[in-house]
Design a protein around this motif. Structure first.
Motif, PDB file in Angstrom:
ATOM      1  N   VAL A 198       0.836  -1.206   0.000  1.00  0.00           N
ATOM      2  CA  VAL A 198       0.000   0.000   0.000  1.00  0.00           C
ATOM      3  C   VAL A 198       0.866   1.249   0.000  1.00  0.00           C
ATOM      4  O   VAL A 198       0.634   2.200  -0.762  1.00  0.00           O
ATOM      5  N   PHE A 199       1.925   1.230   0.832  1.00  0.00           N
ATOM      6  CA  PHE A 199       2.820   2.384   0.900  1.00  0.00           C
ATOM      7  C   PHE A 199       3.512   2.621  -0.435  1.00  0.00           C
ATOM      8  O   PHE A 199       3.594   3.747  -0.924  1.00  0.00           O
ATOM      9  N   ILE A 200       4.021   1.519  -1.039  1.00  0.00           N
ATOM     10  CA  ILE A 200       4.720   1.653  -2.314  1.00  0.00           C
ATOM     11  C   ILE A 200       3.765   2.153  -3.394  1.00  0.00           C
ATOM     12  O   ILE A 200       4.132   2.978  -4.240  1.00  0.00           O
ATOM     13  N   SER A 201       2.535   1.667  -3.375  1.00  0.00           N
ATOM     14  CA  SER A 201       1.567   2.112  -4.371  1.00  0.00           C
ATOM     15  C   SER A 201       1.294   3.603  -4.245  1.00  0.00           C
ATOM     16  O   SER A 201       1.280   4.335  -5.232  1.00  0.00           O
ATOM     17  N   ILE A 202       1.096   4.053  -3.005  1.00  0.00           N
ATOM     18  CA  ILE A 202       0.845   5.482  -2.790  1.00  0.00           C
ATOM     19  C   ILE A 202       2.045   6.303  -3.219  1.00  0.00           C
ATOM     20  O   ILE A 202       1.926   7.328  -3.901  1.00  0.00           O
ATOM     21  N   TYR A 203       3.248   5.822  -2.844  1.00  0.00           N
ATOM     22  CA  TYR A 203       4.461   6.539  -3.213  1.00  0.00           C
ATOM     23  C   TYR A 203       4.627   6.597  -4.728  1.00  0.00           C
ATOM     24  O   TYR A 203       5.008   7.614  -5.290  1.00  0.00           O
ATOM     25  N   SER A 204       4.329   5.474  -5.403  1.00  0.00           N
ATOM     26  CA  SER A 204       4.472   5.430  -6.852  1.00  0.00           C
ATOM     27  C   SER A 204       3.510   6.393  -7.532  1.00  0.00           C
ATOM     28  O   SER A 204       3.853   7.038  -8.522  1.00  0.00           O
ATOM     29  N   ILE A 205       2.287   6.488  -6.990  1.00  0.00           N
ATOM     30  CA  ILE A 205       1.309   7.406  -7.573  1.00  0.00           C
ATOM     31  C   ILE A 205       1.825   8.834  -7.524  1.00  0.00           C
ATOM     32  O   ILE A 205       1.815   9.571  -8.509  1.00  0.00           O
ATOM     33  N   PHE A 206       2.338   9.240  -6.331  1.00  0.00           N
ATOM     34  CA  PHE A 206       2.862  10.590  -6.206  1.00  0.00           C
ATOM     35  C   PHE A 206       4.107  10.784  -7.065  1.00  0.00           C
ATOM     36  O   PHE A 206       4.315  11.836  -7.660  1.00  0.00           O
ATOM     37  N   ASN A 207       4.950   9.739  -7.127  1.00  0.00           N
ATOM     38  CA  ASN A 207       6.184   9.854  -7.895  1.00  0.00           C
ATOM     39  C   ASN A 207       5.902   9.994  -9.380  1.00  0.00           C
ATOM     40  O   ASN A 207       6.482  10.808 -10.084  1.00  0.00           O
ATOM     41  N   VAL A 208       4.951   9.162  -9.876  1.00  0.00           N
ATOM     42  CA  VAL A 208       4.593   9.254 -11.294  1.00  0.00           C
ATOM     43  C   VAL A 208       3.956  10.599 -11.599  1.00  0.00           C
ATOM     44  O   VAL A 208       4.209  11.215 -12.638  1.00  0.00           O
ATOM     45  N   SER A 209       3.141  11.075 -10.675  1.00  0.00           N
ATOM     46  CA  SER A 209       2.510  12.382 -10.883  1.00  0.00           C
ATOM     47  C   SER A 209       3.558  13.479 -10.988  1.00  0.00           C
ATOM     48  O   SER A 209       3.460  14.377 -11.821  1.00  0.00           O
TER      49      SER A 209
END
Length: 605
Positions: A198-209
């Motif tokens: 869950v943490f990695i997914s949230i981080y990836s979303i912000f990172n991709v954004s």
């Protein structure tokens, strides 16, 4: 106190006796009730004689002296179903008479009880039976021995069974507890993995954004960060170079900022100064040779990481650069225009001007590796008769080293109409030469010089990919060897390959064989794939000339296209408007497949 507790019938000859047990203590009476027995031989007392009542004064301990194994079953004469029922009044009279006799005997303790009764309860009759039947005595003893002998084993067996069942129960419970603990641990691990995902997914979303706006091509300039304007921040208009410059100037970090894989960067500019060890974007150096003498920084892996030298401007001071296993800074050297990676669509190709020098610009040998990205080159001194090439790849018998890669570059001669070059641009005799997506144009060579010269010895690969040659002219050749673009004598272990839409346009050798390519030698391989030759001219073979022998192969395949190529010779012996190939000794191979020839002409004769 008289308690009539139990009555039984015992027969001895012709006389019937009823035994009544009395006691003055109730607790003892209750025990005697259970233990007073007789041996009836008949359930019917004599009708002519009344039963004789005998009062006995023994306590419950007499029970141990009576051997039960020889006492017949009891007959309860007081039961309603008995056949010799007696009246209750009669028993009351007998009991009263017995009480009086008992009191008299108490006064005279020496009076003896009926010896027959004593003998009965002391086992005299029993002993007589055993004496009469000695087998019963031995059987009794054997049974007792067996009972007592087996009993210990039974106790031990019981104990062992108890231990085994206890162990099984304990082990089962232990395994269950262990399994339960393992399940609990697995549940905890699963929860941790879920949280991590869950943490990695949230981080990836912000990172991709964020990466959608801040890319390799864009970043935030210091002026934008320091601005107090209320204007919204426009990430699409900022420059990555500025922020890198600000970081280096403020921290004075090691020689340069690092790219991925811990590669290090340096900068040169035409007005730079060769001093210090930084050569940063804000304090660039002047020459490539100076940068190569800098000690690599701590943690930099010299043999695998790359040193990247960025040109911030065109330069006229580069010459005599040698790359080999002894290069101090690194084995992998990348030289590129400053914005080649950060802004590939709009970067400016910086030029390395060498027309003032007679010395080779780059010499690469043994394990040296050079990559040239997004640069502009011209030529050496056109007035000089020195035949040194611009780039020299030394001889080796390893087609992996040295390595030279030229990508997205331009090679172009200065004033070709005024000066002819007496030197080739590239000579290779070993390793790998890769030229990709590069433009080579406007050259004029004399004395049989060409853009790429193939060495006659050594193992090497020349791979030309998506590259265009145009407007190249070759005059005054010797030995009739043409090939203004590529020419040379191939040895064993040499491969020349042109592929992926290479294009040769207006390539001419005025008096040599093969306008664009001239390949000789007994060995080696030449592969031409998906390439185009337009308006190429030569004596024999307007585009391609090859003279080969044993263990040599030539392949032209995969949509090659020859258009308006021609032989420019007036001799009848010369021919081949597009290609001219001679295989002198059997064993060579020639393949021409899936190719098109359009408008190509032999000589006019």
């Amino acid at each position: 106190m008289l308690n009539m507790l139990d009555t039984t019938t015992w027969a001895n000859g012709n006389q019937s006796v009823v035994i009544a047990v009395t006691t003055s203590e109730l607790a003892i009476v209750n025990q005697v009730k259970k233990k007073a027995y007789a041996q009836p031989t008949s359930l019917h007392p004599s009708r002519l004689r009344y039963p004789k009542i005998v009062v006995m004064h023994f306590v419950a301990t007499y029970e141990s002296q009576i051997h039960r194994a020889f006492i017949p079953p009891l007959a309860n004469i007081s039961s309603r179903k008995a056949t010799n029922s007696l009246k209750g009044e009669y028993f009351e009279e007998v009991c009263e008479s017995d009480t009086q006799q008992n009191m008299k005997r108490t006064v005279h303790p020496n009076n003896k009880q009926d010896s027959s009764i004593d003998n009965l309860f002391y086992g005299i009759s029993h002993n007589k039976i055993l004496d009469q039947y000695p087998q019963l005595r031995s059987l009794n003893a054997s049974l007792l021995d067996i009972i007592f002998g087996v009993s210990s084993y039974l106790v031990l067996l019981h104990f062992l069974i108890h231990v085994i069942f206890s162990y099984l129960i304990w082990s089962t419970q232990a395994q269950f507890c262990k399994h339960q603990k393992k399940m609990n641990k697995n549940n905890r691990n699963i929860k941790l993995l879920v949280y991590l995902l869950v943490f990695i997914s949230i981080y990836s979303i912000f990172n991709v954004s964020a990466n959608n706006y801040i890319t390799h091509d864009n970043a935030i300039s210091p002026s934008t960060l320091n601005s107090t304007s209320s204007t919204p921040l426009n990430l699409l208009n900022v420059n990555m170079t500025d922020i890198n410059s600000n970081i280096i100037s403020s921290s004075e970090f090691i020689q340069s900022s690092k790219q991925s894989n811990d590669d290090i960067q340096f900068y040169i500019r035409d007005d730079g100064i060769d001093s210090g060890s930084l050569c940063s974007s804000t304090s660039p150096c002047k020459t490539i040779s100076y940068i190569l003498t800098i000690d690599p920084p701590f943690g930099f892996v010299r043999d695998s990481n790359s040193a990247i030298i960025n040109l911030k401007s065109s330069s006229s001071d580069q010459t005599g650069i040698s790359l080999d296993r002894n290069t101090k800074l690194a084995l992998n050297i990348i030289i590129q225009s400053e914005e080649y990676f950060s802004n590939p669509a709009e970067y400016t190709k910086q030029s390395i001007h060498t027309s003032l020098f007679d010395t080779t610009l780059f010499t690469i040998s043994n394990t040296g590796r050079l990559k040239l990205f997004g640069l502009h080159f011209n030529n050496l001194n056109p007035s000089s008769t020195v035949t040194n090439p611009l780039i020299s790849i030394s001889q080796s018998y390893d087609n992996l080293n040295p390595q030279v890669t030229i990508k997205d570059c331009i090679f172009e001669q200065i004033n070709p109409e005024s000066n002819s070059l007496s030197h080739s641009l590239i000579i290779t005799s070993g390793g790998t030469l890769l030229i990709e997506n590069t433009l080579i144009q406007n050259y004029e060579f004399i004395n049989g010089q060409k853009f790429i010269e193939l060495g006659s010895s050594g193992f090497y690969l020349v791979d030309i990919v998506s590259t265009e040659f145009k407007n190249i002219n070759q005059i005054s050749t010797s030995n009739n060897d043409g090939g203004a673009a590529i020419a040379g004598s191939q040895g064993d272990g040499v491969l020349l390959r042109m592929r992926d839409q290479c294009k040769f346009t207006d390539i001419t050798s005025t008096d040599g064989n093969g306008g664009a390519l001239c390949i000789t030698g007994w060995y080696g391989s030449t592969e031409i794939s998906n390439s185009t030759f337009i308006r190429c001219k030569g004596r024999s073979g307007g585009a391609v000339y090859a003279s080969k022998a044993i263990r040599a192969s030539i392949t032209i395949d995969n949509q090659c296209y020859f258009k308006d190529c021609e032989s420019n010779s007036q001799n009848e012996e010369d021919s081949g408007g597009a290609i001219f190939i001679v295989i002198q000794i059997s064993g060579g191979q020639l393949y021409i497949r899936n190719s098109q020839f359009d408008g190509c002409k032999g000589n006019s004769n």
